[in-house]
Write a protein that holds these residues in place. Structure first.
Motif: not given
Length: 901
Positions: A553-559
């Motif tokens: 959930r803390a991972t940046d999806p890039g958008f």
């Protein structure tokens, strides 16, 4: 009454024929073979034969046989659990003894009546056992129904084990994409000898405009022979004929049974009529049969796949876009069919060179059943193991409860022994009492199995395949009844075995003051220690999965997902035949959406992040080829998605049909193809065109937050024909408020276009982590439940231990010992018990953690903090559970204790 063998393999059973007596029932003779001592077996068989003859004359053949079988079972129980002397066994089971305990007096019914009376005498203990069995049976029946319905039961097609999916794969490896091309499929059908039938299919979306509002439906475009692979017959009309797989004669459709019923009310006159799909007429020729599982799944019909000779499907031999299924020829094994098809495929690769030929030289055959259930197998396995662990914990608690109750009845059981009851007879009484409780709990549990099954299905992420086939059937009922009987017998035997060394004289003098001896104490401690060990394993697993979920959930999806709404549209090819027409439609749609109130911007792409669908191809730079995912995007897409342009520019409306061919790379593709150099202004080759790189976009997670980004080549929608597209809008408020706005815009531009797949980007990300959330929630709940059960077990053992030592503690208090010393001694015992169980749990968790590597993200399987924190917390909780009985012991009245002495 000595016996002899009769020469027919039943040595030691002389009661078969003696003085004209009838044979013992065959099942009774088989049961008696479990008696290990031959002389003892002979004596019992003689008595049973004599009593069987008397009962047969008085009660009839069936009643006598039933009673004799029960008596034989009692005899075996007495021999294994009762006195060691054969003569005492014979005395117990002689003619008068049989009339008293088995054939005449109905010993089992009497035990059942006593078990029912025990429920009234000890309602709390009985309720605890009943509830535990209830939960266990309902959970077992629910999980077993899912296992049978999804993983075990064959597919509803004749000889379904012969149906396989055909894949092309590299030598010694698995298929990267389990899809094939029409060229290879055609040659497999014409030249191969491994299959009796083979076909291919893929799903597409079509807009049905025969109702009040347009409806987007999914249809399977199939090649010739799919009906023969599945071996099905239509409900109405016919299936697709061979002459309909010809370009120009392919406007036919076979409707699925569900769509036929839902949209047309099962109208039999529909066959022969015409439906309008994507602004083209399709003639209904038949209806597929109603099956508990449809294949291809979730499609509303079949239409012929008949591409013209100049289609890209034929031009690119190595193209992959269809799922191929086949029926193995009679007499061939799967391995032999694989070997034949691999030989044919290697010759095709040599005859028809194609891109990435090393990826297509081997054929892999996977049974269709395994393909269908593969997505659900991990979740069902986790469910099954978790329920098994909870059942083990619950049964351990029941064992502790029954041991404590049996120890409290030591005096009663001693009196029964003095009055002539053997230890086997006493064990039978305890088993019967437990079976009564298990039967009551099991009956209610079976009633709750249906709701529990539906809850399990809802808990599994992304649903279960073949969910309609899951039911509580006869096999599930039989297995549940067997589980009830086995649990009752085992749970009843545990206290019986613990009381085997019952000293009658001591018990009659001391009654319930004794603690139950070392054997019973060892059993109780082992059960509680096992509960603690399982709790440690579950809690450590829950901690690892919970941290994985938090890391994802803390991972940046890039958008930027907040405030974004996605939907899917697909203009009909018949209404927009050229690239210019399609570009005009999407420009009008995106401009009108961006200008609508409450919407800041709008964009479109063929496949949004965290949606199904992929399109791959070869990107060539300087003679080197790179496998890349293809994204077809429209102006405004990157701005609306919240994706960052690293260098260069994004697409705009100048990149039209007549403009220079351009492309955008993501960071991973740019780094793979150009290293540290900037690709902006450089050229790449894709297909038969050279394209100038005008920009680099930041990496975006598309399928999973835990997977590393892959190379992507982005093409402008104005230069690449694509009808079905995902539209995304950025809203000023609630994203769902843009849905009616989008419908109004579509109504103005083209009322025949349906709006489907509406979801916020936050919902799509949440769906992508559903498997991780499922594991974390499930293991967390089970870990909490296991911990609660374990702490109850610790409390029960320590409370019982304190009760048995009240006299000793009272005397110590009377002699001036401080209460803190008693608390310290109790907590020391609890610490030893807890530490031992926790230590075994840590070792088991350490061993099992090695297999969790592929399920975790951002946390090592043997994370030191988890392996330290969980045991420490559980040890403190165990001490707190023991503190209550320890404090209660300090409030004893020393004078009362001395008077009792």
């Amino acid at each position: 009454m000595s016996g002899r063998g009769d020469g027919d393999g039943r040595a030691g059973l002389p009661g078969d024929r003696r003085g004209g007596l009838p044979r013992l029932p065959a099942f009774a003779r088989a049961i008696l073979l479990l008696i290990p001592v031959r002389d003892r077996r002979s004596l019992i068989a003689d008595d049973l034969a004599e009593e069987h003859g008397r009962a047969r004359r008085e009660k009839g053949r069936f009643a006598a046989a039933t009673a004799t079988i029960w008596a034989a079972a009692e005899s075996v129980a007495d021999c294994w659990l009762g006195e060691a002397s054969p003569r005492s066994v014979h005395g117990q089971l002689g003619p008068r003894g049989l009339r008293r305990t088995g054939l005449r007096s109905g010993g089992w019914p009497r035990d059942i009546q006593f078990g029912l009376r025990m429920i009234r005498r000890e309602p709390i203990v009985s309720a605890a056992v009943i509830v535990t069995v209830l939960l266990g049976v309902s959970a077992t029946a629910a999980v077993m129904s899912v296992l049978l319905g999804v993983l075990v039961r064959p597919l509803p097609f004749p000889e379904s084990e012969r149906i396989v999916r055909v894949e092309r794969a590299p030598e010694g490896g698995a298929a990267q994409y389990p899809v094939v091309g029409i060229g290879d499929l055609t040659d497999w059908r014409e030249l191969g000898t491994a299959f009796s039938a083979i076909a291919g299919w893929r799903t597409i979306g079509l807009t049905f405009t025969g109702g009040d509002t347009p409806e987007r439906i999914r249809v399977a475009t199939v090649t010739r022979g799919l009906d023969r692979v599945l071996d099905i017959t239509p409900t109405a009309g016919r299936l697709l004929a061979d002459d309909e797989f010809v370009p120009g004669n392919d406007r036919s459709i076979v409707l699925s049974h569900a769509f036929w019923v839902r949209r047309f009310g099962a109208d039999a006159d529909l066959v022969g009529r015409t439906l309008t799909l994507d602004a083209r007429p399709y003639r209904v020729v038949g209806v597929l049969p109603e099956l508990p599982f449809d294949y291809p799944a979730e499609v509303d019909g079949w239409i012929p796949l008949a591409p013209p000779p100049d289609s890209w499907m034929w031009q690119y031999r190595g193209s992959s876009f269809m799922t191929a299924v086949a029926r193995i020829a009679p007499g061939l094994t799967l391995e032999a069919a694989e070997e034949r098809m691999t030989g044919l495929q290697r010759s095709l690769v040599e005859e028809f060179p194609r891109d990435n030929s090393e990826n297509q030289a081997t054929i892999r055959l996977v049974r269709l059943h395994d393909v269908v259930v593969a997505p659900a197998r991990p979740a069902i396995t986790v469910l099954s193991l978790s329920v098994a662990v909870v059942l083990a914990l619950a049964c351990a608690n029941v064992g502790v409860i029954l041991l404590a109750r049996a120890n409290g009845r030591r005096g009663e059981l001693a009196v029964r022994s003095v009055l002539g009851g053997s230890r086997g007879r006493i064990a039978r009484l305890l088993v019967t009492e437990t079976l009564v409780l298990a039967a009551i709990g099991g009956a209610v549990g079976l009633l709750l199995a249906g709701p529990a099954m539906r809850a399990l299905i809802a808990l599994v992420p992304n649903g279960l395949p073949r969910a309609d086939e899951i039911a509580i059937d006869g096999w599930v009922l039989a297995a549940s009844l067997a589980a009830i009987a086995a649990a009752g017998i085992v749970a009843g035997l545990v206290p019986g075995l613990a009381l085997r060394r019952l000293d009658v004289g001591v018990e009659l003098r001391e009654r319930s003051r004794r603690s139950g001896g070392g054997t019973q104490r060892l059993i109780r401690n082992c059960l509680v220690g096992g509960q603690l060990a399982l709790s440690v394993c579950l809690l450590i697993g829950a901690t690892l999965f919970g941290r994985t979920l938090l890391n994802l959930r803390a991972t940046d999806p890039g958008f930027e997902p907040n405030g974004r709404l996605s939907m899917r549209v697909a203009p009909a090819e018949a209404r927009y035949p050229t690239l210019e027409d399609v570009a005009g439609f999407y420009r009008s749609l995106l401009d009108d959406l961006a200008a609508s109130p409450g919407i800041r911007s709008a964009g479109a792409v063929n496949f949004l992040p965290f949606t199904s669908g992929e399109w791959g191809g070869d990107l060539e730079v300087g003679g080197e080829r790179y496998d890349a995912r293809i994204r077809i995007s429209w102006p405004g897409y990157y701005e609306t998605l919240g994706s960052r342009i690293v260098s260069g520019r994004a697409f705009d409306w100048r990149d039209g049909v007549d403009g220079p061919r351009v492309a955008i790379l993501n960071e991973t593709a740019a780094r793979s193809a150009f290293g540290d150099e900037s690709p902006v202004g450089r050229t790449v080759e894709f297909g038969d065109r050279t394209r100038e790189v005008v920009g680099v976009v930041a990496d975006v997670q598309h399928q999973s937050l835990s997977e590393p980004p892959v190379p992507e080549l982005h093409l402008p929608g104005m230069q690449q024909l694509e009808y079905s597209t995902s539209v995304i809008v950025e809203t000023e408020g609630d994203p769902m408020s843009a849905v009616p706005v989008a419908r109004d815009v579509l109504e103005r531009i083209d009322p025949s276009v349906a709006l489907t797949g509406v979801a916020t980007m936050e919902e799509r990300i949440a769906t992508s982590v559903a498997p991780e959330r499922f594991r974390a929630v499930l293991i967390g709940v089970l870990g909490a439940l296991a911990t609660l059960l374990a702490l109850i077990g610790v409390y029960g053992v320590m409370s019982y231990t304190v009760t048995q030592q009240w006299r000793e503690m009272g005397i110590r208090l009377a002699l001036g010992a401080p209460g803190t010393s008693i608390v310290r001694d109790v907590l020391r015992s609890a610490a030893k018990l807890s530490a031992l169980g926790i230590a075994f749990g840590v070792l088991a968790a350490w061993w099992a953690a090695g297999s969790l590597g592929g399920l975790l993200y951002g946390v090592p399987p043997r994370d030191a903090s988890s392996f330290v924190l969980v045991p420490a917390v559980l040890l403190c909780a165990g001490l707190l559970a023991a503190l209550v009985p320890a404090l209660r012991a300090t409030r004893l009245d020393p004078l009362t204790t001395i008077r009792e002495e």
